[in-house]
Write a protein that holds these residues in place. Structure first.
Motif, mmCIF file in Angstrom:
data_model
loop_
_atom_site.group_PDB
_atom_site.id
_atom_site.type_symbol
_atom_site.label_atom_id
_atom_site.label_comp_id
_atom_site.label_asym_id
_atom_site.label_seq_id
_atom_site.Cartn_x
_atom_site.Cartn_y
_atom_site.Cartn_z
ATOM 1 N N GLN A 119 0.816 -1.208 0.000
ATOM 2 C CA GLN A 119 0.000 0.000 0.000
ATOM 3 C C GLN A 119 0.852 1.261 0.000
ATOM 4 O O GLN A 119 1.928 1.280 0.588
ATOM 5 N N GLU A 121 1.340 5.245 1.137
ATOM 6 C CA GLU A 121 1.102 5.911 2.422
ATOM 7 C C GLU A 121 -0.343 6.406 2.472
ATOM 8 O O GLU A 121 -0.835 7.009 1.515
ATOM 9 N N ASN A 122 -1.014 6.111 3.562
ATOM 10 C CA ASN A 122 -2.413 6.487 3.798
ATOM 11 C C ASN A 122 -3.422 5.801 2.884
ATOM 12 O O ASN A 122 -4.580 6.203 2.837
#
Length: 175
Positions: A119, A121-122
């Motif tokens: 993933q 970031e965020n």
């Protein structure tokens, strides 16, 4: 009753169709008050039939008219409102938020795939009311590991996604 049909794979990868033509197919299949929302295959209409019957009727009509394997998901006004009202992420101009419409249980398959993917970031995912939601930084949707998973043939007839802003537009048309 008011419904929205969420078509999968419209105006991507060579499956191009004008929404006016799609609306005409819906009318010829017996739907009333037919209107399209955006060019991504969201058709709001009225019918006395239930969602399961409508899925069969409309997939057949679309497949015959456009000569492709149509996949669509039919949701009532009430179901569509749940998509909008269950969004787990705060709106933020740096992110896209998607809600997934699909077969029962697909939210768990999507969560498994998301957890296996790397993933950004965020980048986040949550399931709320059996609906899978995905937040991804703007500009990363198609390049993200999970974004690439969404194109898998095995998921083709299981789900479709919409930016949550689309749900808001659809709900306004349904009211």
């Amino acid at each position: 009753m008011k419904y929205c049909a969420f078509l999968r794979g419209v105006n991507v990868k060579g499956t191009n169709m004008k929404m006016a033509d799609v609306c005409q197919v819906f009318k010829e299949a017996g739907m009333k008050d037919v209107v399209s929302i955006l060019a991504s295959g969201n058709i709001v209409f009225s019918s006395d039939k239930n969602a399961e019957e409508l899925k069969i009727i409309l997939e057949k009509a679309m497949s015959e008219h456009f000569s492709y394997d149509a996949f669509l998901f039919v949701k009532s006004h009430e179901d569509t409102a749940v998509f909008w009202n269950s969004i787990p992420f705060e709106k933020n101009e740096d992110f896209h938020i998607y809600g997934f419409v699909g077969m029962p249980g697909v939210e768990n398959v999507l969560m498994e795939e998301f957890q296996k993917a790397s993933q950004a970031e965020n980048e986040k995912a949550e399931i709320v009311n059996n609906i899978f939601y995905w937040q991804v930084p703007k500009g990363n949707t198609l390049d993200s590991t999970f974004g690439k998973v969404l194109g898998k043939k095995s998921l083709k007839d299981q789900m479709t996604s919409r930016n949550v802003n689309t749900f808001e537009k659809i709900l306004k048309k349904m009211e």
